[in-house]
Design a protein around this motif. Structure first.
Motif, mmCIF file in Angstrom:
data_model
loop_
_atom_site.group_PDB
_atom_site.id
_atom_site.type_symbol
_atom_site.label_atom_id
_atom_site.label_comp_id
_atom_site.label_asym_id
_atom_site.label_seq_id
_atom_site.Cartn_x
_atom_site.Cartn_y
_atom_site.Cartn_z
ATOM 1 N N UNK A 63 0.834 -1.206 0.000
ATOM 2 C CA UNK A 63 0.000 0.000 0.000
ATOM 3 C C UNK A 63 0.867 1.253 0.000
ATOM 4 N N UNK A 64 1.882 1.263 0.828
ATOM 5 C CA UNK A 64 2.768 2.428 0.904
ATOM 6 C C UNK A 64 3.486 2.653 -0.424
ATOM 7 N N UNK A 65 3.901 1.586 -1.059
ATOM 8 C CA UNK A 65 4.594 1.699 -2.340
ATOM 9 C C UNK A 65 3.647 2.219 -3.429
ATOM 10 N N UNK A 66 2.408 1.742 -3.402
ATOM 11 C CA UNK A 66 1.425 2.184 -4.386
ATOM 12 C C UNK A 66 1.141 3.686 -4.234
ATOM 13 N N UNK A 67 0.960 4.121 -3.002
ATOM 14 C CA UNK A 67 0.744 5.555 -2.734
ATOM 15 C C UNK A 67 1.951 6.367 -3.200
ATOM 16 N N UNK A 68 3.139 5.824 -2.944
ATOM 17 C CA UNK A 68 4.369 6.515 -3.344
ATOM 18 C C UNK A 68 4.460 6.665 -4.860
ATOM 19 N N UNK A 69 4.110 5.602 -5.596
ATOM 20 C CA UNK A 69 4.133 5.641 -7.060
ATOM 21 C C UNK A 69 3.197 6.736 -7.583
ATOM 22 N N UNK A 122 2.138 12.222 -9.864
ATOM 23 C CA UNK A 122 1.438 13.504 -9.736
ATOM 24 C C UNK A 122 2.435 14.655 -9.623
ATOM 25 N N UNK A 123 3.487 14.461 -8.827
ATOM 26 C CA UNK A 123 4.504 15.508 -8.657
ATOM 27 C C UNK A 123 5.244 15.775 -9.959
ATOM 28 N N UNK A 124 5.629 14.718 -10.655
ATOM 29 C CA UNK A 124 6.374 14.880 -11.903
ATOM 30 C C UNK A 124 5.553 15.619 -12.954
ATOM 31 N N UNK A 125 4.290 15.250 -13.082
ATOM 32 C CA UNK A 125 3.458 15.867 -14.111
ATOM 33 C C UNK A 125 3.100 17.298 -13.762
ATOM 34 N N UNK A 133 6.037 19.320 -14.796
ATOM 35 C CA UNK A 133 6.097 19.451 -16.252
ATOM 36 C C UNK A 133 5.162 20.567 -16.714
ATOM 37 N N UNK A 134 3.952 20.605 -16.116
ATOM 38 C CA UNK A 134 2.970 21.595 -16.538
ATOM 39 C C UNK A 134 3.446 23.001 -16.203
ATOM 40 N N UNK A 135 4.094 23.155 -15.050
ATOM 41 C CA UNK A 135 4.579 24.476 -14.663
ATOM 42 C C UNK A 135 5.650 24.969 -15.620
ATOM 43 N N UNK A 136 6.448 24.046 -16.142
ATOM 44 C CA UNK A 136 7.526 24.435 -17.051
ATOM 45 C C UNK A 136 7.048 24.605 -18.485
ATOM 46 N N UNK A 137 5.797 24.227 -18.737
ATOM 47 C CA UNK A 137 5.222 24.287 -20.090
ATOM 48 C C UNK A 137 6.202 23.664 -21.076
ATOM 49 N N UNK A 138 6.624 22.461 -20.782
ATOM 50 C CA UNK A 138 7.648 21.796 -21.587
ATOM 51 C C UNK A 138 7.045 20.574 -22.252
ATOM 52 N N UNK A 166 8.202 18.805 -24.428
ATOM 53 C CA UNK A 166 9.192 17.832 -24.859
ATOM 54 C C UNK A 166 9.444 16.760 -23.807
ATOM 55 N N UNK A 167 8.712 16.859 -22.688
ATOM 56 C CA UNK A 167 8.851 15.840 -21.657
ATOM 57 C C UNK A 167 8.556 14.467 -22.243
ATOM 58 N N UNK A 168 9.157 13.434 -21.642
ATOM 59 C CA UNK A 168 8.923 12.087 -22.170
ATOM 60 C C UNK A 168 7.522 11.588 -21.844
ATOM 61 N N UNK A 169 6.757 12.334 -21.067
ATOM 62 C CA UNK A 169 5.365 11.968 -20.861
ATOM 63 C C UNK A 169 4.565 12.399 -22.082
ATOM 64 N N UNK A 170 4.555 11.542 -23.089
ATOM 65 C CA UNK A 170 3.767 11.794 -24.288
ATOM 66 C C UNK A 170 3.038 10.508 -24.658
#
Length: 278
Positions: free
Chosen positions: A54-60, A65-68, A71-76, A78-82
Motif C-alpha cells: 500500500x505504501x509503495x502504491x501511494x508513493x508511485x 502527480x509531482x512529476x506531471x 512538467x505543466x509548470x515548465x510548459x515543456x 518535450x517531456x517524455x510523458x507523451x
C-alpha cells in the motif's frame, strides 16, 4: 482535437484478472497533460494490500502527480510523458501499478471532459452545488468596451480557416479594424486556466505575420490583459514568456492593462480606424 487517455490500475486478483482503477492521465496534441488519482478510493481499498504494498502504491501515484505537475509548470511539451511513452508504459507492469493501453478520443482536454471520464472510469466524487462565478475583470471590460467601438472596428469576428488564407485554424477576434494598416485587439484573461491562456495567445499571435504579409504592410496589434498573481505559477510563467518575447520588445504587439483601455480607444479615434470588413 485528438486527446489520448490511459487508466492507471492495480491488479487485485492475478488469476481472475480483476483490477482496481485508481487514476487517469490525459494528453492532447499540444502536449498538455492532466492527471489525477482517486485518493478516497485508494484509502478505502487499503485492506486489499499488505502495508508495504500500500505504501509503495501511494508513493508511485504521488511521484507521478509531482512529476506531471512540474512538467505543466515548465510548459515543456518535450517531456517524455507523451503518447508514445504512455504506449510503452502500457506494455510494462511492475505487478503493483499498470497503465492501460492508450485510447484516442476526439475531444478537447478540458477540466469538464477530464472529470467526466474520471467519474466514468475511476471514481465518482460527491458533487457539490456549483456557484455561478462572477464575471472576471476582463470579461466585464470586454462587454463594456465592444459596444463603444463597434463603429470603428468589427467586433467578435469569427475567422474561418477555409475562407481566410491568413488563418491557420478557426478563431474569434474581439476587435478588427484598419486604417492604412490592420488594427486588431484581443482580450485575454490571465486568471483562467493555463491551457486556455495558451490557446488564446497561440490563436491570436498566429495571424500576426500572415496578416501582415497578406496586407503587405505592418499591422497594429493590441492585447488587453492584466499581469496575474505570482502565486499563480503556471499563468505567471506564460505572462513572463509573453512579455520577454520579441513580439513585445520589437513593439509588434502592445499589451495594455485593463485600466489603460483608453489608450486603444484613443488610437482608434486618432487614426480614424474603420471596420476591417465593411
Amino acid at each position: 482535437m485528438k486527446t489520448t487517455y490511459s487508466i492507471l490500475y492495480t491488479p487485485i486478483k492475478t488469476i481472475g484478472q480483476e483490477r482496481l482503477n485508481l487514476g487517469m492521465i490525459m494528453i492532447d496534441d499540444y502536449g498538455n497533460i492532466q492527471f489525477d488519482f482517486a485518493k478516497e478510493k485508494l484509502k478505502a481499498s487499503k485492506k486489499l494490500f499488505d502495508d508495504d504494498g500500500y505504501k509503495l502504491l501511494v508513493s508511485y501515484l504521488n511521484a507521478i502527480e509531482t512529476k506531471l505537475s512540474k512538467k505543466d509548470e515548465l510548459i515543456d511539451s518535450r517531456s517524455k510523458f507523451n503518447t508514445g511513452y504512455l504506449d510503452y508504459l502500457s506494455n510494462y507492469s511492475n505487478n503493483l501499478l499498470s497503465f492501460s493501453k492508450p485510447v484516442d478520443i476526439d475531444i478537447d482536454l478540458s477540466d469538464s471532459n477530464f472529470n467526466h471520464l474520471f467519474s466514468k472510469y475511476i471514481f465518482k466524487r460527491v458533487e457539490v452545488e456549483k456557484l455561478t462565478p462572477l464575471k472576471s475583470r476582463i470579461d466585464s471590460l470586454k462587454l463594456e468596451v465592444l459596444p463603444r467601438v463597434k463603429e470603428r472596428v468589427n467586433v467578435n469576428v469569427d475567422l474561418d480557416a477555409d475562407t481566410f488564407d491568413f488563418v491557420m485554424f478557426n478563431m474569434r477576434i474581439d476587435m478588427m479594424g484598419r486604417n492604412d494598416m490592420p488594427v486588431l485587439n484581443q482580450f485575454i484573461d490571465f486568471e483562467t486556466s493555463n491551457r486556455t491562456i495558451q490557446k488564446q495567445l497561440t490563436d491570436y499571435l498566429s495571424i500576426v505575420k500572415p496578416l501582415e504579409l497578406r496586407e503587405k504592410k505592418p499591422g497594429k496589434f493590441f492585447i488587453v490583459a492584466d499581469e496575474p498573481s505570482k502565486k499563480e505559477i503556471k499563468q505567471h510563467l506564460i505572462w513572463r514568456h509573453l512579455m520577454d518575447s520579441p513580439l513585445i520588445s520589437e513593439k509588434i504587439v502592445e499589451v495594455a492593462p485593463t485600466n489603460e483601455i483608453g489608450r486603444i480607444e484613443d488610437y482608434l479615434k486618432e487614426h480614424d480606424v474603420k471596420p476591417f470588413f465593411e
